[in-house]
Every structure is written in structure tokens, then in C-alpha cells.
Design an enzyme around this catalytic site. Structure first.
Site, PDB file in Angstrom:
ATOM      1  N   LYS A  67       0.826  -1.151  -0.038  1.00  0.00           N
ATOM      2  CA  LYS A  67      -0.104  -0.081   0.053  1.00  0.00           C
ATOM      3  C   LYS A  67       0.887   1.146   0.059  1.00  0.00           C
ATOM      4  O   LYS A  67       2.104   1.230   0.376  1.00  0.00           O
ATOM      5  CB  LYS A  67      -0.831  -0.101   1.361  1.00  0.00           C
ATOM      6  CG  LYS A  67      -2.251   0.898   0.983  1.00  0.00           C
ATOM      7  CD  LYS A  67      -3.092   0.100   0.210  1.00  0.00           C
ATOM      8  CE  LYS A  67      -4.493   0.772   0.020  1.00  0.00           C
ATOM      9  NZ  LYS A  67      -5.508  -0.193  -0.386  1.00  0.00           N
TER      10      LYS A  67
HETATM   11  P1  NAD Z   1     -13.681   7.266  -3.536  1.00  0.00           P
HETATM   12  O1  NAD Z   1     -12.494   8.229  -3.101  1.00  0.00           O
HETATM   13  O2  NAD Z   1     -13.701   7.027  -4.727  1.00  0.00           O
HETATM   14  O3  NAD Z   1     -14.805   7.378  -2.413  1.00  0.00           O
HETATM   15  C1  NAD Z   1     -14.848   7.816  -1.157  1.00  0.00           C
HETATM   16  C2  NAD Z   1     -16.383   8.040  -0.985  1.00  0.00           C
HETATM   17  O4  NAD Z   1     -16.564   8.159   0.384  1.00  0.00           O
HETATM   18  C3  NAD Z   1     -16.736   9.421  -1.366  1.00  0.00           C
HETATM   19  O5  NAD Z   1     -17.997   9.435  -1.917  1.00  0.00           O
HETATM   20  C4  NAD Z   1     -16.670  10.380  -0.292  1.00  0.00           C
HETATM   21  O6  NAD Z   1     -17.402  11.803  -0.194  1.00  0.00           O
HETATM   22  C5  NAD Z   1     -17.098   9.370   1.034  1.00  0.00           C
HETATM   23  N1  NAD Z   1     -16.896   9.689   2.282  1.00  0.00           N
HETATM   24  C6  NAD Z   1     -15.609   9.976   2.645  1.00  0.00           C
HETATM   25  N2  NAD Z   1     -15.827  10.330   4.105  1.00  0.00           N
HETATM   26  C7  NAD Z   1     -17.427   9.802   4.289  1.00  0.00           C
HETATM   27  C8  NAD Z   1     -18.184   9.777   5.512  1.00  0.00           C
HETATM   28  N3  NAD Z   1     -17.382   9.993   6.732  1.00  0.00           N
HETATM   29  N4  NAD Z   1     -19.472   9.555   5.493  1.00  0.00           N
HETATM   30  C9  NAD Z   1     -20.034   9.178   4.296  1.00  0.00           C
HETATM   31  N5  NAD Z   1     -19.203   9.369   3.182  1.00  0.00           N
HETATM   32  C10 NAD Z   1     -17.884   9.686   3.114  1.00  0.00           C
HETATM   33  O7  NAD Z   1     -13.011   5.902  -2.581  1.00  0.00           O
HETATM   34  P2  NAD Z   1     -12.922   4.636  -3.122  1.00  0.00           P
HETATM   35  O8  NAD Z   1     -11.818   4.032  -4.175  1.00  0.00           O
HETATM   36  O9  NAD Z   1     -14.505   4.201  -3.511  1.00  0.00           O
HETATM   37  O10 NAD Z   1     -12.767   3.695  -1.859  1.00  0.00           O
HETATM   38  C11 NAD Z   1     -13.684   3.556  -0.946  1.00  0.00           C
HETATM   39  C12 NAD Z   1     -12.980   2.497   0.345  1.00  0.00           C
HETATM   40  O11 NAD Z   1     -12.692   1.389  -0.662  1.00  0.00           O
HETATM   41  C13 NAD Z   1     -11.786   2.602   0.837  1.00  0.00           C
HETATM   42  O12 NAD Z   1     -11.704   2.217   2.229  1.00  0.00           O
HETATM   43  C14 NAD Z   1     -10.838   1.939   0.063  1.00  0.00           C
HETATM   44  O13 NAD Z   1      -9.532   1.574   0.409  1.00  0.00           O
HETATM   45  C15 NAD Z   1     -11.675   0.791  -0.510  1.00  0.00           C
HETATM   46  N6  NAD Z   1     -11.500  -0.110  -1.615  1.00  0.00           N
HETATM   47  C16 NAD Z   1     -11.347   0.581  -2.645  1.00  0.00           C
HETATM   48  C17 NAD Z   1     -11.217  -0.180  -4.020  1.00  0.00           C
HETATM   49  C18 NAD Z   1     -11.147   0.449  -5.414  1.00  0.00           C
HETATM   50  O14 NAD Z   1     -11.043  -0.321  -6.273  1.00  0.00           O
HETATM   51  N7  NAD Z   1     -11.275   2.130  -5.635  1.00  0.00           N
HETATM   52  C19 NAD Z   1     -10.815  -1.486  -3.932  1.00  0.00           C
HETATM   53  C20 NAD Z   1     -10.796  -2.066  -2.525  1.00  0.00           C
HETATM   54  C21 NAD Z   1     -11.216  -1.196  -1.422  1.00  0.00           C
END
Ligand code: NAD
Length: 424
Positions: free
Chosen positions: A113
């Protein structure tokens, strides 16, 4: 507005939580102390200072990290996150989670990471590019298509990956697309990568629903976080007949007891950056309420530690599918399990992204591209098979799905370490 601090409600750090879960599974496996010593620590931590010339001429220096937890099963794999609350401990925990995630879906990678302590919303596009390029240059000593392959994570996207790929390629003197995944399609990205995590999450929900006889047609859903993972999960759940009644992002939450139009909200959020700009049929509710509305399926897809001892008692969902990494603290996990909530753990529920990243890497190495249909079919095959292995293990050993997923993952990593032996 600043995103909520991932440790704001945590009783313990994400690293402490991750280690606790690992040790609980290792105890159950009767894992010998030597292997336990190896997997308890990250193999490599690179800490870098990233100087960036800002638009006004000042030079700001940002802290960044790249952590490789394990290389036992193959090159390291894991995203890069830009967030003001990034800490080295959190990056270590997330790298460790990547090791288990890759093992549980049985793809030939170890876990890594990266993170930069920055609020990217405060940067201009030029500053963001310069930050990305300098960070890439600093970590280029340990990344590479056969060594460690970054991908997008919170607040990074395909454009950021394109800059990472270009910077690494410029340093090496030729184009090396396979150094990152999650790239734009035009420069070697895979079809089906954008919605892979949300789609994979839905495949696990569908499988669990079959096991517990939950009818998905009309099943109610709440989604916390409406970014890459949350918005795609919401849209796909809606497409298969679920009623998504609440969604939230950092700005607030929307509710409609008859079901929201997730595709329309996704289009608005993509344009303006906020779900609250959606003008359709929805009531605005306090952000935290999206987690607590009684539903069949809750998908936390924002940040870590969002479900904690302080709010777990108020959560009323039959199934929680962890789209985010580490959204549930161990205390909350216990509370929810004692109330009969079934949790599909992050290392399984959100493994669709890294699985399609693996497909992108394979396509890059072979210089050929799969169709979107091929990607979705192969993703479904792997997610369904991994879910069933975890579910059967949980039934056989009478444990929850999280413990079962860790048992399988740790067993696979431990076996790789045993077979390879310890150098020298
Ligand atoms: P992103 O930045 O695209 O989206 C994050 C979302 O969460 C946004 O809509 C943001 O406004 C919202 N958010 C932040 N704080 C918040 C709160 N307190 N309450 C409600 N909403 C809130 O990120 P992502 O890529 O969708 O990743 C989200 C999670 O999934 C992370 O934990 C990431 O590590 C995990 N993840 C992502 C992927 C991927 O392929 N993108 C894969 C595995 C895990």
C-alpha cells in the site's frame, strides 16, 4: 469539507485491529511462532519526503509511504491513497490487508500500500501532477511490474495512475504500462476495472443471499460513501432489483423509502463532486443516519473505522458487505455478530478491484485485451468460488466469515513461506 478522520471513532488503530484479527485466526490455525513472526511485520517500509513546487512558487514537502507487507506469493500489489489523515501505521495495516485479500481470492500477489499525507482537494491539477510524479520517482526504487504494482485508492484515479506509469517509464527509458493498474483504457487499462470492486462486492452479496434465503428483489440497501466502490455497488444492486433507500458521501446523505435513482445520483456526483446536488426525488438526511437506517443490506464504502462501538448498536442490517477497507472496528464486529448480523469481510467483499487489476496486469504482460464480458465473467467466477470457499470453511469450523477468510488467507501465505524457506 474535510473527509472524516479514519481514526476519529476508533478505539484502536487500524493496525492494532488488523493484527488482532490476524492473531485470532493464527491461534485457531495453531500457526507456529516462526511463521507468525514473519507475517506480523511488513517486509519493507519506504518513507519519503516529497517536495512539490506549488503554483505560487513556494516549495511544500509532503510525507509519503510505500509499504510492502509480503512478497511470499508474488509481487506486491496495492493502491496509493492521498488523504490528510494518512499515517505510516495505517499504510502498514492496509498493506497487510492486501496480502490477505490477494490470498483469499488466490491471485499470485503479495500485499502493499502507498499513501501521501495530503488533502488533494486543496491542490491545483498541476500541483497534483507534480506531487504524483515526484512521489513516483521517490518510490520507483521499489516498484516495478515484477516487484510492486500500485493502483488507485482513496482520492487517486486513472489519471493519477497514468502519471505514475509515465514517470516510471520516463525514468526507465521505455513504456512500462504494467507498473500500475487502474490506468485509462487508452494506455493499457482493462475494460471492467472501473466498477470491478463494486461489482465484486455485489457478487458476494448475491451468493450470501442464496445461502440465507434472502430475496434480493425488493431487498433494501444503504450505501455509505458514493465514490468508486459505493456508487457502482449501488447502481449494480439497483440493476438486480434491490431498493437502494439511502446513500451518503462526505457532504451528506440522501433517502427515499421507495428507492433512489442511483444512476442519476452517480451522474450528478461525477459532475459536481457531491450527491447533494441531485435534484430528483430524495430527502436529505444527516450523513451518519445512512448507516443506521434499518435495511437488509448495508454497504460501508467510505473509509476505515466508520462502524464502531459508539454506533454499532444502532445499526440494523441483516448483511453488511464491507466495500471499504477496515470499516468495522473489532468491538463493533463483536456487537454486530452477537446481534446476528452477517458481515462479508473487506478482504473478500472488496477483492473485485484487485482481481481485475490482476487481469489488467496479465493483459499488459501478454499485450492483449479482454472484452468487458470476459472480464466480468472471470471476475464472477473467482468471486463466487472464493466466497463459497470462505462460506464452507465458516460452516465447517463454526466461525464467522471474517475469521474463515483469514484462516484461508493465512494458511496460503504461511504455506508459501514454508515452501520458499527463509533466505539465507
Ligand atoms: P473514493 O474516494 O472514490 O470514494 C470515497 C467516498 O466516500 C466518497 O464519496 C466520499 O465523499 C465518501 N466519504 C468520505 N468520508 C465519508 C463519511 N464520513 N461518510 C460518508 N461518506 C464519506 O474511494 P473508493 O475508491 O470508492 O474507496 C472507498 C473505500 O473502498 C476505501 O476504504 C478503499 O480503500 C476501499 N477500496 C477501494 C477499492 C477500489 O477499487 N477503488 C478497492 C478495494 C477497497
Amino acid at each position: 469539507m474535510l473527509q472524516m478522520n479514519s481514526s476519529e471513532h476508533s478505539e484502536k488503530s487500524m493496525l492494532a485491529v488488523t493484527l488482532e484479527v490476524m492473531h485470532r485466526a493464527a491461534d485457531r490455525l495453531g500457526l507456529d511462532q516462526s511463521i507468525r513472526n514473519v507475517i506480523s511485520k511488513p517486509q519493507r517500509i519506504l518513507s519519503v519526503a516529497v517536495p512539490v513546487r506549488m503554483d505560487d512558487g513556494r516549495i511544500e514537502v509532503f510525507d509519503g509511504y510505500r509499504v510492502q507487507h509480503s512478497l511470499a506469493r508474488g509481487p506486491a500489489k496495492g493502491g496509493i491513497r492521498y488523504h490528510p489523515e494518512v499515517t505510516m501505521d495505517e499504510v502498514v495495516a492496509l498493506a497487510m490487508n492486501m496480502t490477505w485479500k490477494c490470498a483469499v481470492v488466490d491471485i499470485p500477489y503479495g500485499g502493499a500500500k502507498g499513501g501521501v499525507v495530503v488533502d488533494p482537494t486543496q491542490l491545483s491539477i498541476g500541483e497534483l501532477e507534480r506531487l504524483t510524479r515526484r512521489f513516483t520517482s521517490e518510490i520507483s526504487i521499489i516498484i516495478g511490474p515484477e516487484k510492486d504494482i500500485p493502483a488507485p485508492d482513496v482520492n487517486t484515479n486513472a489519471q493519477v495512475m497514468a502519471w505514475v506509469m509515465d514517470t516510471y517509464s520516463m525514468q526507465m527509458g521505455y513504456s512500462i504500462p504494467s507498473v500500475v493498474t487502474g490506468k485509462p483504457i487508452e494506455i493499457g487499462g482493462s475494460l471492467g476495472r472501473v466498477d470491478a470492486t463494486g461489482r465484486g462486492c455485489v457478487y458476494t452479496i448475491v451468493e450470501l443471499a442464496k445461502k440465507i434465503n434472502l430475496k434480493l428483489e425488493g431487498a433494501t440497501v444503504a450505501v455509505q460513501g458514493f465514490g468508486n466502490v459505493g456508487s457502482h455497488a449501488a447502481v449494480i444492486l439497483q440493476d438486480i432489483g434491490c431498493k437502494v433507500v439511502a446513500v451518503s458521501d462526505v457532504h451528506g446523505a440522501l433517502y427515499n423509502e421507495h428507492g433512489l435513482d442511483c444512476r442519476a445520483i452517480q451522474a450528478v456526483a461525477a459532475k459536481t463532486g457531491s450527491i447533494l446536488d441531485y435534484q430528483g426525488d430524495a430527502e436529505e438526511i444527516p450523513r451518519e443516519q445512512a448507516l443506521e437506517i434499518p435495511v437488509d443490506i448495508l454497504v460501508p464504502a467510505a473509509l476505515g473505522n466508520q462502524i464502531h462501538a459508539g454506533n454499532a448498536h444502532r445499526i440494523n442490517a441483516k448483511i453488511i458487505a464491507e466495500g471499504a477497507n477496515g470499516p468495522t472496528t473489532n468491538e463493533a464486529d463483536e456487537i454486530l455478530r452477537s446481534r446476528g448480523t452477517i458481515i462479508i469481510p473487506d478482504i473478500l467483499a472488496n477483492a473485485g478491484g484487485v482481481t481485475v487489476s490482476y487481469f489488467e496486469w496479465v493483459q499488459g504482460i501478454q499485450s492483449l485485451s479482454w472484452t468487458e464480458k470476459q472480464v466480468a465473467a472471470e471476475l464472477e467466477r473467482r468471486m463466487v468460488s472464493s466466497f463459497n470457499q470462505v462460506y464452507e470453511r465458516a460452516q465447517r469450523e463454526d466461525v464467522d466469515l471474517r475469521t474463515a477468510a483469514y484462516l484461508i488467507a493465512i494458511e496460503r501465505v504461511a504455506q508459501a513461506i514454508r515452501l520458499r524457506g527463509i533466505f539465507p
